[in-house]
Write an enzyme that holds these catalytic residues in place. Structure first.
Site, PDB file in Angstrom:
ATOM      1  N   SER B 100       0.836  -1.199   0.000  1.00 19.82           N
ATOM      2  CA  SER B 100       0.000   0.000   0.000  1.00 19.82           C
ATOM      3  C   SER B 100       0.870   1.248   0.000  1.00 19.82           C
ATOM      4  O   SER B 100       1.803   1.360  -0.779  1.00 19.82           O
ATOM      5  CB  SER B 100      -0.929  -0.044   1.210  1.00 19.82           C
ATOM      6  OG  SER B 100      -1.787   1.045   1.206  1.00 19.82           O
ATOM      7  N   ASP B 242      -3.658   5.987  -5.344  1.00 20.45           N
ATOM      8  CA  ASP B 242      -2.630   5.547  -4.409  1.00 20.45           C
ATOM      9  C   ASP B 242      -2.152   4.161  -4.843  1.00 20.45           C
ATOM     10  O   ASP B 242      -2.635   3.606  -5.828  1.00 20.45           O
ATOM     11  CB  ASP B 242      -3.162   5.549  -2.966  1.00 20.45           C
ATOM     12  CG  ASP B 242      -4.127   4.416  -2.695  1.00 20.45           C
ATOM     13  OD1 ASP B 242      -4.685   3.870  -3.656  1.00 20.45           O
ATOM     14  OD2 ASP B 242      -4.326   4.083  -1.521  1.00 20.45           O
ATOM     15  N   ASP B 244      -2.481   1.123  -3.874  1.00 19.99           N
ATOM     16  CA  ASP B 244      -3.437   0.010  -3.963  1.00 19.99           C
ATOM     17  C   ASP B 244      -4.554   0.268  -4.946  1.00 19.99           C
ATOM     18  O   ASP B 244      -5.411  -0.586  -5.124  1.00 19.99           O
ATOM     19  CB  ASP B 244      -4.210  -0.181  -2.641  1.00 19.99           C
ATOM     20  CG  ASP B 244      -3.330  -0.489  -1.504  1.00 19.99           C
ATOM     21  OD1 ASP B 244      -2.317  -1.117  -1.744  1.00 19.99           O
ATOM     22  OD2 ASP B 244      -3.686  -0.089  -0.386  1.00 19.99           O
ATOM     23  N   ASP B 246      -7.080   2.000  -4.336  1.00 21.62           N
ATOM     24  CA  ASP B 246      -8.403   2.104  -3.712  1.00 21.62           C
ATOM     25  C   ASP B 246      -8.820   3.565  -3.521  1.00 21.62           C
ATOM     26  O   ASP B 246      -9.991   3.868  -3.429  1.00 21.62           O
ATOM     27  CB  ASP B 246      -8.528   1.288  -2.411  1.00 21.62           C
ATOM     28  CG  ASP B 246      -7.418   1.557  -1.413  1.00 21.62           C
ATOM     29  OD1 ASP B 246      -6.613   2.481  -1.642  1.00 21.62           O
ATOM     30  OD2 ASP B 246      -7.373   0.840  -0.401  1.00 21.62           O
TER      31      ASP B 246
END
Lengths: 456, 451
Positions: B100, B242, B244, B246
């Site tokens: 992440s 970002d 990830d 998400d």
């Protein structure tokens, strides 16, 4: 608490899957091995067992975490792992295979940079790292990838061919029935036999890891291939164990030869091409002595187990080393037991001598061997062996590996299995009666000791 | 030297430093615990492109196989696509190997429930108990499963997103979109989505690639760089994701970053035009969401901070749309988790259907100023500090969902304890920055060390 079936010993780590042998344990061993290899490249191969896929993942993860580059040969025989280590100049190798054990077991075999199984000293270093859990883990920027080894099978087959009289074998166009025991050898063996212009009649060649019969190439486990070899009209039949380090032979007439015959059958063609000493174990048939003598060569005996026999073979400058289990190493070309090379040499001997396998086997010295296994709890094994030694103190016992008693015409060997909670009793004599009597007496004695202890 | 505390075990997963705390032993054991928790069925495993991804993935596969699960290797895949895949395929669970927004020495194993969601706090607690007990039901050799491969996550996800939006309307607009997908994981799926939407993509590599050192989080500099790219290419909008994929950050047609709250505002605005129902955002999200919802006459419910809390509250209130002010928008009927691709598609749909620029859409609601501060506070002082804050505002109504929140018609103040650090987080939003700052200062005056 029941004793878990786990063996951490000279031949690596071995156990019953899901019981003592867990992915966590395998990860720890892989981290220890990557640490032992100083983050150098490590070759891995696996057999066809389902659990080998899980342990492959654990091994890859553990090795990568120490910064080792992993060269993954996929499903492949152990002798190919050994070859690839030397061919690629790797720092070591791991074969993920339960080898001759049944499907509920699995194991890791560790090879050093010389391509041989770790000898006692190296194995001790590895175990010290494992037990100390002082793994050298790499930071993220030192992690390496997993690679394949392009062309490795071709180079391995070329190496096998270099030890064989390929032309003589090709001329004969043998029909060869091979029982692959649903193991890892199918693809490579097929290519080898094609290159030798043999017709392959494969049996149990689906690489399912669910074995049609127990994997050790004993006469009892070769009944199926013996029948099929006769029905197919094969010149020769053979059974390879799951990772191809052991081989047993059956004649064209359908007689399964004891796995004790594999080494003697290889000794003659090997010594003809390259004279030198022969190394074998205390438990292996005396047939090799007579054969070596005929070539003016000596036999050196050592403790049971591939790592010890190959180590001794290299130290003695031997040209062939093996055991009555059906494992044969052709030194110094190979430094691991290699069933395929043994098969090639037996074909060569049939081709050059013009004799059938039954004739070759019939010409070997006539000795009778009896083997027996006695289940024995690991905590009692050494007590039994020690009592046996004291009982026979007057017969000048050799205690290098268990207890070995030898007379002019016969010998008796009692030892702890290196891989299972068993006591192994083996005797050899010129007559069946004598061999049986020796084994029966030793077995009765051992049972008394085991039982006596349990009763106290 | 080993650094202390480089391992974080929390509801969102197990995070640690490679070569130090996130070891293959730990991952294998945790995966065995997770497999035990989910049951002996298919478990999807997806990764990002970090150098440590393979090592972690293989450890996870080994742990899953050992307890009788069937690991399904989904390859390199963004988190929202993996979550959707778990739900669609009826898998027993999912594992995401993704660092992440952590820097590259970090990686993490994140747990996905069979519903395709991050574990709720109570589920994560059960999993942690299983891990600590360490008694996993090991399967025997012949009952062991095998690894399968299924690389359909991205295609399934693309299908779900494009089925949701008015495809032909968006395509007809032929929008130009500048994107900074923040690394290898989201790059290809983002470009495929934009292609499917008939957009011209101008791709920006802001050096946040996961294989290169640096922060994988879109920071101010990278957003400004993207804004510059929007201006020079004449793009209609800029999007940054970002690591990830998400969360999403939006740049308007003039190259101006709209702030992290704009994503959920624009998505809520679009979704409320399409459907009925309430909205859920966390207590710290901008009141712009209230202004948008008020235009449609819909209630806004506030949850605790954190994706799992927002999703729980959305279930409770039957909300289809919601999210947080950090760039995370959730549209449950498409994918019940934060999903930058869904947000991107809906914002583009809004632009196409409403025939407005993204800046005009944002300007349909007023602007506020947000001020945030963190206040160091030892754990034992947190409760007394929050009581003290309440005493500063006698007669006001307090929302105690997460810390203390005081709300007035055009402004609010929030003080809430951090879940991860010994810190009280302060936030205030008001029509002007001065007004927001003065709200925060009222707290700092009494609580700052030395005050």
């Amino acid at each position: 608490m029941a004793l878990r079936e786990l063996k951490i010993g000279a031949s690596g780590v071995r156990g019953v899957v899901g019981d003592a042998l867990t992915p966590e344990l395998i990860v720890n061993f892989a981290c220890a091995f990557g640490t032992w290899c100083d983050a150098g490249p490590v070759v891995i191969g696996r057999d066809t067992r389902r659990s080998s896929t899980a342990f492959r993942a654990a091994v890859v993860s553990g090795l990568l975490s120490t910064g080792s580059r992993v060269v993954d040969l996929g499903v492949s025989p152990s002798p190919l792992v050994s070859f690839a280590i030397r061919d690629l100049g790797a720092a070591g190798g791991i074969a993920i295979t339960g080898s001759h054990n049944d499907a509920s077991w699995n194991a890791l075999k560790f090879f050093g940079p010389d391509g041989a199984l770790l000898n006692a000293a190296k194995n001790e270093e590895l175990l010290d790292i494992y037990h100390g859990a002082a793994f050298e883990l790499a930071t993220w920027d030192r992690l390496k990838p997993v690679d394949a080894a392009a062309g490795i099978e071709e180079r391995y087959l070329e190496s096998l061919a270099s030890a064989l009289d390929v032309d003589r074998i090709r001329e004969r166009g043998f029909r060869v029935a091979v029982d692959f025991t649903n193991g890892a050898c199918g693809a490579v063996a097929t290519r080898l036999l094609e290159s030798l212009r043999c017709t392959l009649l494969p049996v149990n060649d689906e690489p399912t890891g669910e074995f049609a019969h127990p994997p050790a190439p004993t006469a009892a486990n070769m009944r199926q291939i013996a029948t099929l070899a006769r029905c197919f009209g094969a010149d020769l039949g053979a059974a390879l164990n799951v990772d191809g380090d052991r081989i047993g032979f059956v004649t064209g007439e359908g007689t399964a030869l004891s796995e004790e015959y594999s080494l003697p059958l290889v000794v003659t063609p090997r010594l003809r091409r390259r004279p030198g000493p022969v190394v074998t174990s205390y438990s292996t048939s005396g047939m090799v002595e007579a054969l070596a003598r005929a070539h003016g060569q000596r036999v050196v005996r050592g403790p049971v187990g591939e790592s010890q026999i190959v180590d001794l073979g290299l130290a003695e400058g031997a040209v062939v080393a093996g055991e009555g289990s059906g494992g044969v190493a052709v030194l110094p070309l190979g430094v691991a037991y290699d069933g395929l090379l043994a098969l090639g040499l037996v074909l060569e001997e049939m081709a050059t001598s013009g004799r059938s396998l039954a004739e070759l086997a019939g010409a070997l010295p006539r000795l009778f061997m009896r083997k027996r296994e006695l289940p024995c709890p690991p905590n009692l094994v050494y007590r039994v062996i020690e009592r046996f030694r004291r009982h026979h103190a007057g017969d000048s016992p050799d205690c290098t590996d268990g207890v070995r008693l030898s007379w002019d015409d016969a010998w008796l060997h009692v030892r702890a299995s290196g891989t299972e909670p068993l006591l192994r009793i083996i005797a050899e004599a010129p007559t069946q009666e004598r061999a049986e009597a020796l084994v029966d007496e030793a077995a009765a004695f051992s049972r008394r000791i085991t039982f006596g202890h349990e009763g106290s | 030297m080993r650094q202390p505390l480089s391992l974080k075990i929390g509801p969102s997963g197990v995070r640690g430093v490679i070569g130090e705390s996130l070891t293959p032993q730990l991952v294998t054991s945790y995966a065995a615990a997770f497999g035990t928790y989910c049951g002996a069925g298919p478990i999807l495993v997806g990764t990002d492109t970090r150098p440590s991804a393979e090592m972690i993935k293989q450890a996870a596969i080994a742990g899953l196989l050992g307890v009788g699960c069937t690991p399904v290797d989904a390859g390199v895949v963004p988190l929202p696509a993996l979550m959707l895949h778990v739900r669609e395929a009826g898998a027993f669970g999912g594992l995401s190997v993704s660092g992440s927004h952590g820097s590259l020495e970090w990686n993490a194993l994140r747990f996905i429930s069979s519903e395709g969601l991050a574990l709720r706090a109570n589920q994560a607690a059960e999993l942690t108990d299983l891990y600590h007990q360490g008694l996993y039901p090991r399967v025997r050799a012949l009952d062991m499963s095998d690894v399968r491969a299924d690389a359909t996550s991205s295609a399934r996800h693309l299908g779900a997103v494009t089925r949701t939006v008015a495809l032909e309307r968006i395509r007809a607009r032929r929008l130009t979109v500048a994107v900074d997908p923040g690394g290898d994981v989201a790059s290809a799926p983002t470009l495929r989505l934009l292609e499917a939407l008939g957009c011209r993509a101008v791709s920006v590599d802001a050096g946040r690639d996961a294989t290169a050192p640096g922060s994988p989080e879109p920071d101010e500099a990278s957003l400004l760089a993207l804004g510059e790219r929007v201006r020079r290419s004449g793009a209609d909008v800029g999007f940054a994701q970002d690591a990830d994929a998400d969360r999403l950050f939006v740049i308007d047609e003039h190259g101006v970053p709209l702030g992290p709250d704009a994503t959920v505002v624009l998505v809520v605005q679009r979704w409320l035009e399409r459907t009925t129902g309430p909205v859920v955002v966390n207590v710290s999200t901008s009141r712009l969401v209230d202004d948008v919802a008020a235009r449609f006459g819909r209630p806004v419910h506030r949850s605790r901070v954190g994706e799992a809390h927002v999703i729980e509250a959305m279930k409770e209130h039957g909300a289809e749309v919601g999210g947080e002010g950090d760039g995370g928008a959730i549209v449950v009927p498409v994918n019940p988790c934060r999903d930058s691709f869904v947000a991107m598609a809906l914002i583009l749909e809004s632009m196409a259907v409403r025939e407005r620029s993204v800046g005009e859409l944002r300007a349909e609601v007023p602007s506020y100023s947000m001020v945030r501060e963190r206040l160091l506070c030892p754990a034992r002082d947190i409760a007394p500090s929050l009581r003290l804050i309440r005493s500063l505002f006698p007669g006001e109504r307090f929302d105690l969902t997460d810390g203390v929140k005081v709300t007035w018609p055009d402004r609010w103040l929030l003080a809430r304890p951090s879940a991860t650090e010994p810190v009280i987080r302060l936030a205030a939003e008001a029509p002007t920055e001065g007004e927001a700052r003065s709200l925060v200062n009222r707290v700092l005056e009494v609580l700052s060390p030395g005050a």
